[in-house]
Design a protein around this motif. Sequence first.
Motif, short mmCIF file in Angstrom:
data_model
loop_
_atom_site.label_atom_id
_atom_site.label_comp_id
_atom_site.label_asym_id
_atom_site.label_seq_id
_atom_site.Cartn_x
_atom_site.Cartn_y
_atom_site.Cartn_z
N LEU A 10 -9.83 12.38 -2.70
CA LEU A 10 -9.61 13.77 -2.29
C LEU A 10 -10.76 14.34 -1.46
CD1 LEU A 10 -8.03 15.16 -5.58
CD2 LEU A 10 -6.87 14.82 -3.39
N THR A 11 -11.97 13.81 -1.64
CA THR A 11 -13.10 14.36 -0.90
C THR A 11 -13.48 13.53 0.32
OG1 THR A 11 -14.67 13.20 -2.35
CG2 THR A 11 -14.08 15.47 -2.93
N GLU A 12 -13.30 12.22 0.24
CA GLU A 12 -13.72 11.34 1.33
C GLU A 12 -12.56 10.63 2.01
OE1 GLU A 12 -16.83 11.27 2.27
OE2 GLU A 12 -17.60 12.45 0.60
N GLY A 13 -11.39 10.64 1.39
CA GLY A 13 -10.26 9.89 1.92
C GLY A 13 -9.43 10.60 2.95
N LYS A 14 -9.87 11.80 3.37
CA LYS A 14 -9.18 12.57 4.41
C LYS A 14 -7.73 12.88 4.01
CE LYS A 14 -12.10 10.65 8.05
NZ LYS A 14 -12.16 9.91 9.33
N VAL A 15 -7.54 13.25 2.74
CA VAL A 15 -6.23 13.65 2.25
C VAL A 15 -6.38 15.01 1.56
CG1 VAL A 15 -5.67 11.22 1.86
CG2 VAL A 15 -6.40 12.62 -0.08
N THR A 16 -5.27 15.68 1.35
CA THR A 16 -5.31 16.94 0.62
C THR A 16 -4.60 16.88 -0.71
OG1 THR A 16 -3.31 17.68 1.81
CG2 THR A 16 -5.44 18.29 2.76
N LYS A 17 -3.79 15.82 -0.90
CA LYS A 17 -3.02 15.77 -2.13
C LYS A 17 -2.68 14.33 -2.49
CE LYS A 17 1.22 17.59 -4.27
NZ LYS A 17 2.45 18.39 -4.04
N THR A 56 -0.70 9.29 -1.24
CA THR A 56 -1.21 10.61 -0.84
C THR A 56 -0.39 11.14 0.34
OG1 THR A 56 -2.78 10.01 0.92
CG2 THR A 56 -3.50 9.65 -1.36
N ASP A 57 -0.68 12.37 0.71
CA ASP A 57 0.01 12.96 1.85
C ASP A 57 -0.45 12.37 3.18
OD1 ASP A 57 -2.51 14.02 1.71
OD2 ASP A 57 -1.90 16.08 2.10
N ALA A 58 -1.43 11.48 3.15
CA ALA A 58 -1.93 10.86 4.38
C ALA A 58 -1.87 9.33 4.30
CB ALA A 58 -3.35 11.31 4.65
N GLY A 59 -1.05 8.81 3.41
CA GLY A 59 -0.95 7.36 3.28
C GLY A 59 -1.37 6.89 1.90
N SER A 60 -1.44 5.58 1.72
CA SER A 60 -1.72 5.00 0.41
C SER A 60 -3.07 4.30 0.38
CB SER A 60 -0.63 3.99 0.04
OG SER A 60 0.63 4.62 -0.07
N PHE A 61 -3.62 4.19 -0.83
CA PHE A 61 -4.86 3.45 -1.08
C PHE A 61 -4.57 2.40 -2.15
CE2 PHE A 61 -6.16 7.52 0.56
CZ PHE A 61 -7.27 7.24 1.35
N PHE A 62 -5.25 1.27 -2.02
CA PHE A 62 -5.14 0.21 -3.02
C PHE A 62 -6.40 0.25 -3.88
CE2 PHE A 62 -5.87 -4.29 -4.30
CZ PHE A 62 -4.72 -4.47 -5.05
N VAL A 63 -6.22 0.26 -5.20
CA VAL A 63 -7.36 0.39 -6.12
C VAL A 63 -7.30 -0.72 -7.17
CG1 VAL A 63 -8.50 1.84 -7.83
CG2 VAL A 63 -7.44 2.89 -5.81
N LYS A 64 -8.42 -1.40 -7.34
CA LYS A 64 -8.55 -2.37 -8.43
C LYS A 64 -9.57 -1.83 -9.43
CE LYS A 64 -9.54 -6.29 -6.40
NZ LYS A 64 -9.73 -7.74 -6.22
N THR A 65 -9.30 -2.04 -10.71
CA THR A 65 -10.24 -1.62 -11.75
C THR A 65 -10.49 -2.76 -12.72
OG1 THR A 65 -8.41 -0.75 -13.10
CG2 THR A 65 -9.54 0.80 -11.64
N ASN A 66 -11.66 -2.73 -13.30
CA ASN A 66 -12.00 -3.65 -14.39
C ASN A 66 -12.70 -2.83 -15.46
OD1 ASN A 66 -13.71 -5.62 -15.99
ND2 ASN A 66 -12.57 -7.03 -14.68
#
Length: 266
Positions: free
Chosen positions: A11-18, A38-48
């Motif tokens: 929300l702060t660095e990804g250039k999206v608003t929602k 998001t309203d500006a496309g998708s992000f892929f996230v991996k967690t461990n």
Amino acid sequence: MDDDPIKEWILTEGKVTKITGTSSIGVGCINAAQRYETDAGSFFVKTNRHIGPAMFEGEALGLKAMYDTKLICVPLPYKVGSLPTGGSFIIMEFIRFGRSGGDQSALGRKLAEMHKAAKSDKGYGFYVENTIGSTPQINTWTADWIEFYSKHRLGYQLELISQQFGDSAIYEKCQQLIENIHPLFEGAVIEPCLLHGDLWSGNISSDTNGDPVILDPACYYGHNEAEFGMSRCAGFGGAFYNSYFEVMPKNQALRRGGTCISSTTT
């Protein structure tokens, strides 16, 4: 944002608003994966949930090194960080995959082009220690390939096996083999190439245009044919190797040794 560093970064660095939604892509043997829409496309996230950010930091550096060659499609990494409950995450570009693993001929050609173009003037190794799966991979810069391969690949894996199983007889026999691999490289012309490092079928896909995509690397700079140990286990076909060797000819000195020494130690 409920102390969620993933949502905070998007929300702060990804250039999206929602953020419009999240969905699980799957849980592997090491990491879980999610798609953040998001309203500006998708992000892929991996967690461990158990391993700190060093693992993903090594992956991000490898992805960025391959991405910067502009020769083969890899997801661009954006952010690595720690989870407040323990563990770590990596946020990267979301690539919509096609229905197949891609054209093996195109993959062989693109991989060879990367190997041919991406060299290192620091020798064999990488900028950080990273992991292959969850196993540590030692990447101390070394001027000589045989020394690097013997010590940081074969030798290190042998130490791990010895610690786990404690079989001194096997250790001694394998150590003798390591000490006598020099003749297999006699006359070989070897340069430190940027390697994916964990090139098996599970780390290869294609985009919606059918172009190959590689991901989940264990990058380092090494002898280009060291890439094939994992790929041979993954069942790559003749189209892959034929296209590869049209760009990067086989090292005939190694073939005269009468054996395949290019396998990785994973």
